[in-house]
Design a protein around this motif. Structure first.
Motif, PDB file in Angstrom:
ATOM      1  N   GLU A  40      -1.731   7.838   0.650  1.00 20.35           N
ATOM      2  CA  GLU A  40      -3.018   7.851   1.367  1.00 20.35           C
ATOM      3  C   GLU A  40      -3.204   9.203   2.065  1.00 20.35           C
ATOM      4  O   GLU A  40      -4.297   9.766   2.078  1.00 20.35           O
ATOM      5  N   GLU A  73      -9.956   8.259   3.746  1.00 16.42           N
ATOM      6  CA  GLU A  73      -8.516   8.161   3.467  1.00 16.42           C
ATOM      7  C   GLU A  73      -7.720   8.259   4.766  1.00 16.42           C
ATOM      8  O   GLU A  73      -6.719   7.564   4.940  1.00 16.42           O
ATOM      9  N   HIS A  76      -7.660   5.036   6.348  1.00 13.98           N
ATOM     10  CA  HIS A  76      -6.668   4.148   5.713  1.00 13.98           C
ATOM     11  C   HIS A  76      -5.265   4.470   6.246  1.00 13.98           C
ATOM     12  O   HIS A  76      -4.482   3.564   6.530  1.00 13.98           O
ATOM     13  N   LEU A 120      -3.659   4.648  -6.499  1.00 14.14           N
ATOM     14  CA  LEU A 120      -3.581   4.000  -5.175  1.00 14.14           C
ATOM     15  C   LEU A 120      -3.652   2.481  -5.333  1.00 14.14           C
ATOM     16  O   LEU A 120      -2.930   1.748  -4.653  1.00 14.14           O
ATOM     17  N   GLN A 150     -10.269  -1.025  -2.058  1.00 14.90           N
ATOM     18  CA  GLN A 150      -9.749  -0.124  -3.082  1.00 14.90           C
ATOM     19  C   GLN A 150     -10.472  -0.345  -4.422  1.00 14.90           C
ATOM     20  O   GLN A 150     -10.770   0.602  -5.143  1.00 14.90           O
TER      21      GLN A 150
HETATM   22 FE   LIG Z   1      -7.274   4.970   0.552  1.00 12.73          FE
END
Ligand SMILES: [Fe+2]
Length: 184
Positions: A40, A73, A76, A120, A150
């Motif tokens: 990430e 990101e 995350h 991912l 996602q």
């Molecule tokens: Fe992500």
């Protein structure tokens, strides 16, 4: 409430950070969490690099789209670090590779981003199956909405890849996509 649970001298379990914990994380699950966290963080830097690539080429809609992706990101990353800290762990930040900064075409770059998103997803799926195997319901519940998001990210990049493919590198078509991304 049973009497035993009200006694104050019950011994608690503590995590590596010294925080009280209800359930330890399984070792391989923890390793997978750290590995995913690194992915990430890598995506955060990689999207920032893509944002710069477009900005250098006057495509500000693409550039702001990738800057938003980069920030997403990072959000995350923070979700994962908050979760691990809540579970009593200290965060071990690993080295990141230098980001890729050169692509031969917009299509190459978008396809690179799509591949990164699908990697991912694969990593999240692995994390999910490790948490199921370790009967770590807390982790499964934590991962549920992340897996859902996602799948949406994959859809966004598949859409963008399709649009760029359709544009066949024609400047007027690319500028229309750039405007669409700018208006988002
Ligand atoms: Fe992500």
């Amino acid at each position: 409430m049973p009497e035993s649970s009200l006694q104050s001298n019950q011994s608690l379990k503590y995590g590596p950070s010294g925080r009280a914990i209800a359930q330890e994380l399984d070792n391989s699950l923890l390793d997978n969490f750290i590995e995913h966290l690194t992915m990430e963080r890598n995506a955060n830097v990689q999207y920032f690099s893509m944002s710069l690539w477009f900005k250098e080429r006057e495509l500000r809609g693409f550039s702001s789209f990738f800057l938003k992706e980069s920030n997403e990101e990072m959000s995350h990353v923070q979700k994962f670090t908050d979760y691990l800290i809540a579970r009593g762990y200290r965060i071990n930040l690993k080295d990141l590779p230098s980001p890729t900064q050169e692509w031969n075409s917009i299509q190459d770059l978008i396809n690179y981003a799509f591949k990164m998103e699908s990697d991912l997803t694969t990593s999240l799926e692995q994390l999910y199956s490790f948490s199921e195997r370790a009967s770590d319901i807390r982790s499964s519940v934590f991962l549920d909405p992340i897996v859902e998001d996602q799948i949406k990210s994959e859809d966004t990049f598949a859409y963008l890849s399709g649009k760029v493919k359709f544009a066949e590198n024609q400047p007027s078509a690319i500028l229309i996509i750039d405007k669409e991304l700018n208006d988002k």
